[in-house]
Design an enzyme around this catalytic site. Structure first.
Site, PDB file in Angstrom:
ATOM      1  N   TYR A 141      62.468  14.353 -30.858  1.00 30.98           N
ATOM      2  CA  TYR A 141      61.777  13.681 -31.956  1.00 30.98           C
ATOM      3  C   TYR A 141      62.610  12.561 -32.569  1.00 30.98           C
ATOM      4  O   TYR A 141      62.068  11.605 -33.104  1.00 30.98           O
ATOM      5  CB  TYR A 141      61.441  14.681 -33.074  1.00 30.98           C
ATOM      6  CG  TYR A 141      60.191  15.478 -32.845  1.00 30.98           C
ATOM      7  CD1 TYR A 141      60.084  16.346 -31.768  1.00 30.98           C
ATOM      8  CD2 TYR A 141      59.106  15.373 -33.706  1.00 30.98           C
ATOM      9  CE1 TYR A 141      58.944  17.095 -31.570  1.00 30.98           C
ATOM     10  CE2 TYR A 141      57.961  16.120 -33.511  1.00 30.98           C
ATOM     11  CZ  TYR A 141      57.884  16.981 -32.443  1.00 30.98           C
ATOM     12  OH  TYR A 141      56.749  17.720 -32.253  1.00 30.98           O
ATOM     13  N   LYS A 194      66.124  25.938 -22.288  1.00 30.02           N
ATOM     14  CA  LYS A 194      65.830  25.692 -20.870  1.00 30.02           C
ATOM     15  C   LYS A 194      67.188  25.477 -20.192  1.00 30.02           C
ATOM     16  O   LYS A 194      67.463  24.436 -19.580  1.00 30.02           O
ATOM     17  CB  LYS A 194      64.895  24.475 -20.748  1.00 30.02           C
ATOM     18  CG  LYS A 194      64.382  24.198 -19.352  1.00 30.02           C
ATOM     19  CD  LYS A 194      63.406  25.239 -18.836  1.00 30.02           C
ATOM     20  CE  LYS A 194      63.041  24.950 -17.385  1.00 30.02           C
ATOM     21  NZ  LYS A 194      62.264  26.054 -16.766  1.00 30.02           N
ATOM     22  N   ASP A 226      59.826  28.566 -20.663  1.00 24.65           N
ATOM     23  CA  ASP A 226      58.602  28.805 -19.881  1.00 24.65           C
ATOM     24  C   ASP A 226      58.217  30.281 -19.875  1.00 24.65           C
ATOM     25  O   ASP A 226      57.069  30.636 -20.132  1.00 24.65           O
ATOM     26  CB  ASP A 226      58.713  28.230 -18.451  1.00 24.65           C
ATOM     27  CG  ASP A 226      59.984  28.638 -17.718  1.00 24.65           C
ATOM     28  OD1 ASP A 226      60.881  29.242 -18.335  1.00 24.65           O
ATOM     29  OD2 ASP A 226      60.081  28.350 -16.505  1.00 24.65           O
ATOM     30  N   ASP A 250      57.635  23.292 -31.716  1.00 29.16           N
ATOM     31  CA  ASP A 250      56.332  22.687 -31.989  1.00 29.16           C
ATOM     32  C   ASP A 250      55.282  23.340 -31.091  1.00 29.16           C
ATOM     33  O   ASP A 250      54.212  23.748 -31.539  1.00 29.16           O
ATOM     34  CB  ASP A 250      56.413  21.174 -31.728  1.00 29.16           C
ATOM     35  CG  ASP A 250      55.081  20.483 -31.986  1.00 29.16           C
ATOM     36  OD1 ASP A 250      54.465  20.782 -33.026  1.00 29.16           O
ATOM     37  OD2 ASP A 250      54.662  19.672 -31.134  1.00 29.16           O
ATOM     38  N   ASP A 254      52.347  26.607 -32.171  1.00 25.87           N
ATOM     39  CA  ASP A 254      50.889  26.481 -32.000  1.00 25.87           C
ATOM     40  C   ASP A 254      50.374  27.597 -31.097  1.00 25.87           C
ATOM     41  O   ASP A 254      49.322  28.185 -31.346  1.00 25.87           O
ATOM     42  CB  ASP A 254      50.506  25.128 -31.373  1.00 25.87           C
ATOM     43  CG  ASP A 254      50.194  24.061 -32.413  1.00 25.87           C
ATOM     44  OD1 ASP A 254      50.777  24.116 -33.518  1.00 25.87           O
ATOM     45  OD2 ASP A 254      49.375  23.166 -32.119  1.00 25.87           O
TER      46      ASP A 254
HETATM   47  C1  IPM Z   1      53.695  19.907 -36.570  1.00 27.11           C
HETATM   48  C2  IPM Z   1      52.984  18.662 -36.105  1.00 27.11           C
HETATM   49  C3  IPM Z   1      53.941  17.478 -36.199  1.00 27.11           C
HETATM   50  C4  IPM Z   1      55.115  17.755 -35.303  1.00 27.11           C
HETATM   51  C5  IPM Z   1      53.315  16.113 -35.887  1.00 27.11           C
HETATM   52  C6  IPM Z   1      52.077  15.849 -36.714  1.00 27.11           C
HETATM   53  C7  IPM Z   1      54.293  14.994 -36.033  1.00 27.11           C
HETATM   54  O1  IPM Z   1      52.492  18.833 -34.824  1.00 27.11           O
HETATM   55  O2  IPM Z   1      54.150  19.936 -37.719  1.00 27.11           O
HETATM   56  O3  IPM Z   1      53.785  20.858 -35.798  1.00 27.11           O
HETATM   57  O4  IPM Z   1      55.048  17.509 -34.093  1.00 27.11           O
HETATM   58  O5  IPM Z   1      56.133  18.244 -35.818  1.00 27.11           O
HETATM   59 MN    MN Z   2      52.740  20.841 -34.060  1.00 32.56          MN
END
Ligand code: IPM
Ligand code: MN
Length: 379
Positions: A141, A194, A226, A250, A254
């Protein structure tokens, strides 16, 4: 207790869910005699439109001057064609960097009331309670060099670069946060990397192993990213604190929303910097913005994290979490949570409530529980 909170509602459903979170914080302040002040600021697409930048200087000053920053969501497809450093998301990355919080805490909990919402079988998700500690200021990032020179004649624009880079110190500080949190939980850290391919991951693994020696009461295990993606879905109960670099965290956080049943349920807190930053994990969901369909529970649970990590009001934080569970146990659902029970029979049907109604239900449950506690103390 006094707390000045910068409120950056942002784009899409950000303002709607942020409203519910701040209403809950107001209720907590009133019930407990605390003084919380809320100072609004612009960020993301709405800031580009109104102030010409995804993170205007006024917003940054306001955030740095606050005790905590609450952020709704950023992202607007209207700005999708802009370069990464001009998009709404750039405002989020800039404020993360400016506030300096490097440890992003993302709890992922299997609520029993929502066990039918996950595509995973209830016996798989039952009892899962994971806390991701995602490094937030390093890795791909922020690493340099980074570019995509579309006009370059040398490669015809057909080459781009991002850099994954970590220093030992960056790993040490986030690892310590993970171990300290694990000490207060089930005393296990799973570090994700990794290391079979990447040098950065080899440094990560060696450093985390060193840091683990400072915490003899905590068990450390390493997982490759993975296979971790698979184990998370197979045996989520096996994990307590999961420590990851930025991009892996990240992605995995999710994925872990699947355990809970909806991304709309997940809160987050970023600690370790000058000012803590609080944001629900979900995005701006522009497709449902303004329809009252947004789930405010991720934002409300994020408000609980504000109380826990910035106000040290643990009992109040736990009371919000209990109120959320209570409302879910009662059967109330926002649209994202009700969708999967579409095939339910009439007697099983759950009331689908709007963003505003859900916020009010949580507030009511919170007030009732507080009243009960106070009357118990009075006798
Ligand atoms: C998160 C989001 C952000 C990230 C984006 C919107 C920049 O996906 O907070 O998980 O990748 O950190
Ligand atoms: Mn995210």
């Amino acid at each position: 207790m006094k707390l000045k909170i910068a409120v950056l509602a942002g784009d899409g459903i950000g303002p709607e869910v942020t409203h519910e979170a701040t209403e809950i914080l107001r209720a907590v302040a009133e019930l407990g005699g605390h003084e919380f002040t809320f100072v609004p600021g612009l960020i993301g697409g709405v800031a580009i439109t109104e102030a010409g930048s995804p993170l205007p200087t006024e917003t940054l000053d306001l955030a740095l001057d606050a005790d905590a920053v609450f952020l709704g969501a950023v992202g607007d497809p209207k700005f999708g064609a802009l370069a990464p450093d001009k998009r709404p998301e750039a405002g989020l990355l800039q404020i993360r960097q400016a506030l300096g919080g490097f440890a992003n805490l993302r709890p992922s909990i299997a609520y029993s009331a929502l066990s039918g919402n996950s595509p995973l079988r209830p016996e798989v998700t039952e009892g899962a309670d994971i806390l991701f500690v995602r490094e937030l200021l390093g890795g791909l990032y922020f690493g340099a060099p980074r570019w995509w020179d579309k006009t370059s004649s040398a490669n015809g624009g057909g080459e781009a670069i991002n850099t994954m880079r970590y220093t030992r110190d960056e790993v040490v500080r986030v690892a310590r946060v993970a171990f300290e949190l694990a000490e207060k939980r089930r005393k296990k850290v799973t570090s994700v990397d990794k290391a079979n391919v990447l040098e950065v991951s080899q440094l990560w693994r060696a450093t985390v192993t060193e840091v683990a020696k400072e915490y003899p009461g905590v068990t450390l295990e390493h997982q490759l990213v993975d296979s971790m993606a698979m184990h998370l879905m197979n045996i989520p109960r096996n994990f307590d604190v999961v420590l990851t670099e930025n991009l892996f965290g990240d992605i995995l956080s999710d994925e872990a929303a699947v355990i809970t049943g909806s991304l709309g349920m997940l809160p987050s807190a970023t600690i370790g910097g000058a000012v803590n930053l609080y944001e629900p994990v979900h995005g701006s969901a522009p497709d449902i913005a303004g329809t009252g369909k947004a789930n405010p529970l991720g934002a409300i649970l994020t408000a609980a994290m504000v109380l826990r990590h910035s106000a040290h009001l643990e009992a109040e934080a736990a009371a919000i979490e209990a109120a959320v569970q209570h409302v879910l146990n009662e059967g109330y659902r926002t649209a994202d949570l009700a969708r999967l029970s579409a095939g339910a029979t009439a007697s099983e049907a759950q009331p689908v409530v709007s963003t505003r109604e859900m916020g009010k239900l949580v507030q009511q449950a919170l007030t009732e529980a507080t009243d009960r506690r106070q009357s118990m103390h009075a006798v």
